[in-house]
Design a protein around this motif. Structure first.
Motif, PDB file in Angstrom:
ATOM      1  N   LYS A  25       6.932   5.464   0.934  1.00  0.00           N
ATOM      2  CA  LYS A  25       6.215   4.489   1.614  1.00  0.00           C
ATOM      3  C   LYS A  25       5.113   3.929   0.534  1.00  0.00           C
ATOM      4  N   GLU A  84      15.545  -4.187  -5.506  1.00  0.00           N
ATOM      5  CA  GLU A  84      14.773  -5.403  -5.303  1.00  0.00           C
ATOM      6  C   GLU A  84      15.032  -6.104  -4.230  1.00  0.00           C
ATOM      7  N   SER A  85      16.517  -6.436  -3.964  1.00  0.00           N
ATOM      8  CA  SER A  85      16.925  -7.269  -2.851  1.00  0.00           C
ATOM      9  C   SER A  85      16.840  -6.347  -1.534  1.00  0.00           C
ATOM     10  N   ALA A 140      15.152  -3.310  -1.031  1.00  0.00           N
ATOM     11  CA  ALA A 140      13.627  -2.694  -0.533  1.00  0.00           C
ATOM     12  C   ALA A 140      12.612  -3.626  -0.808  1.00  0.00           C
ATOM     13  N   ARG A 141      12.671  -4.382  -1.525  1.00  0.00           N
ATOM     14  CA  ARG A 141      11.898  -5.386  -2.055  1.00  0.00           C
ATOM     15  C   ARG A 141      10.562  -4.766  -2.840  1.00  0.00           C
ATOM     16  N   ILE A 142      10.982  -3.699  -3.888  1.00  0.00           N
ATOM     17  CA  ILE A 142      10.003  -3.124  -4.522  1.00  0.00           C
ATOM     18  C   ILE A 142      10.230  -3.641  -6.128  1.00  0.00           C
ATOM     19  N   ALA A 190      15.206   1.205   2.033  1.00  0.00           N
ATOM     20  CA  ALA A 190      15.175   0.000   2.975  1.00  0.00           C
ATOM     21  C   ALA A 190      14.885   0.670   4.329  1.00  0.00           C
ATOM     22  N   ARG A 222      11.184   2.372   4.525  1.00  0.00           N
ATOM     23  CA  ARG A 222      10.141   1.348   4.262  1.00  0.00           C
ATOM     24  C   ARG A 222      10.175   0.098   5.236  1.00  0.00           C
ATOM     25  N   GLY A 223      11.415   0.260   6.071  1.00  0.00           N
ATOM     26  CA  GLY A 223      11.563  -0.702   7.194  1.00  0.00           C
ATOM     27  C   GLY A 223      11.866  -2.450   6.723  1.00  0.00           C
ATOM     28  N   THR A 224      12.440  -2.374   5.591  1.00  0.00           N
ATOM     29  CA  THR A 224      12.746  -3.669   4.723  1.00  0.00           C
ATOM     30  C   THR A 224      13.985  -4.588   5.492  1.00  0.00           C
ATOM     31  N   GLN A 225      14.759  -3.803   6.104  1.00  0.00           N
ATOM     32  CA  GLN A 225      16.098  -4.160   6.557  1.00  0.00           C
ATOM     33  C   GLN A 225      16.414  -3.682   7.816  1.00  0.00           C
ATOM     34  N   SER A 226      17.085  -4.538   8.799  1.00  0.00           N
ATOM     35  CA  SER A 226      17.536  -3.897  10.293  1.00  0.00           C
ATOM     36  C   SER A 226      18.547  -3.019  10.170  1.00  0.00           C
TER      37      SER A 226
END
Ligand code: F6R
Length: 367
Positions: A48, A73-74, A76-78, A177, A180-184
């Motif tokens: 996190k 990047e797509s 996990a948006r890091i 992802a 870090r909760g970036t994708q369902s």
């Protein structure tokens, strides 16, 4: 043992479906909704806290990292940077304890990649190695290891190790992802299902190898050619170009499709082969307009795309090779198989030593 194949490279190209399955095996829950990577020591807290990722490698492994960047990047948006290990180690990279350094190495013994790992450590970063060799120097020194299960790779030109690295990156990006909760869960399940179809889809490409062989014999008469693509297609273009150069000795260059008109278009003349990777729907129209620029200068274009775009593309190109449909971010795991075969058959047509190209060694343990 070559198991009935004429060369190790051809055997290893055909082992990719198995390499994908083995690399995924046991790394998702039975419902296919979650990635599980029990081997990782990295805590959820550490994951996190990651502020940026640096992916460092050489050659083909560097090219796998370009695909890895898009996945991380797509999903996990890091923010991710890619670096060539021999550059990274001497450029005082900006690394902090919140940086995750990912080193990628089939052999786990590449001198520059090992030095990059040490550079990461010296700056307090956590280092994850993606490697094919469990007991290698890189595996031993890294904080975490994600093993690719490609099996031993003998041919100098890397094939199944590269694609297994892409599978490992996809699993790791999904894992980031999740934490870090970036994708369902639904989205993750959708991507995992698509990944599980890849081995069979590779088989279907391998069945069409005669078409690719015929085109390879055609390009073997040329002295130079170009690969074009946008997004991950550009990453695949770079790896495709390297593969062709190293075993067929045909000069080629990979260009981001939109960049061609800024200079390199001057090299396109009557009959120059241009291979356009055109699998990314979101930018397909843009790539087609770049193809038209090439056609207008006499370039001879082969497009690699999905079946559903074949008829449309045939209005602007000379030839098409269709690959099965997958999610845009996973297309490298399929499209590269066509250009691996292309390099292989071009080398064969020219009578070169496919498995042991001149001047090259399998493992580069000097800088
Ligand atoms: C090309 C190739 C090389 C390696 C590079 C890194 O086909 O195999 O570009 O990818 O020398 O090697 P590893 O992955 O062992 O660190």
């Amino acid at each position: 043992e070559k198991g009935g194949y004429e060369h190790f490279m051809l055997k290893e190209i055909h082992e990719q479906p198995k390499a994908y399955r083995d690399t995924m095996l046991g790394r998702m829950n039975p419902e296919g909704t979650k990635v599980i990577l029990p081997e990782l020591k990295m805590t959820e807290e550490q994951i996190k806290n990651i502020k940026n990722v640096q992916i460092v490698a050489c050659g083909t492994a560097y090219h796998a990292g370009l695909v890895g960047r898009n996945l991380i990047e797509s999903l996990a948006r890091i923010p991710v940077e890619n670096d060539i290990a021999s550059e990274y180690r001497y450029r005082s990279p900006i690394v902090t304890p919140e940086t995750l350094v990912i080193v990628v190495s089939q052999s786990g013994e590449t001198a520059d990649t090992l030095a990059a790992l040490r550079e990461g450590h010296a700056n307090g970063a956590h280092v994850l190695a993606i490697t094919n060799v469990v007991g290698s120097s890189i595996a031993r020194e890294a904080d975490d290891v994600l093993v690719t299960l490609a099996g031993p790779e003998i041919a100098v030109a890397s094939t199944k190790a590269y694609t297994s690295q892409i599978i490992a990156f996809a699993l790791f990006a999904l894992y980031l992802a999740e934490v870090r909760g970036t994708q369902s869960e639904k989205e993750i399940a959708h991507i995992l299902a698509a990944m599980q179809s890849l081995p069979e889809q590779v088989e279907s490409i391998l069945e069409k190898k005669d078409d690719i062989k015929a085109y390879a014999e055609h390009i073997s008469k040329h002295e130079h050619l170009f690969y074009l693509g946008r997004g991950v297609d550009y990453a695949v273009a770079q790896e495709s170009s390297l593969k062709l150069k190293e075993i067929s000795y045909i000069h080629s260059e990979a260009y981001a499709a939109g960049e061609l008109k800024h200079g390199t278009l001057a090299l396109i003349e009557e009959g120059v082969p241009v291979i356009a990777l055109a699998t990314q729907e979101a930018v397909l129209e843009k790539t087609v307009s770049n193809i038209k620029e090439v056609k207008a200068r006499g370039g001879e274009v082969l497009a690699i795309t999905h079946q559903e775009h074949v008829n449309d593309l045939l209005k602007s190109v000379d030839r098409v090779i269709a690959i099965p449909k997958t999610l845009p971010m996973l297309t490298p795991a399929l499209s590269i198989v066509t250009t691996q075969l292309l390099a292989y058959y071009a080398s064969l047509a020219l009578g070169h030593d496919v498995d042991k190209p001149r001047n090259l060694a399998k493992s580069v343990t000097v800088e």
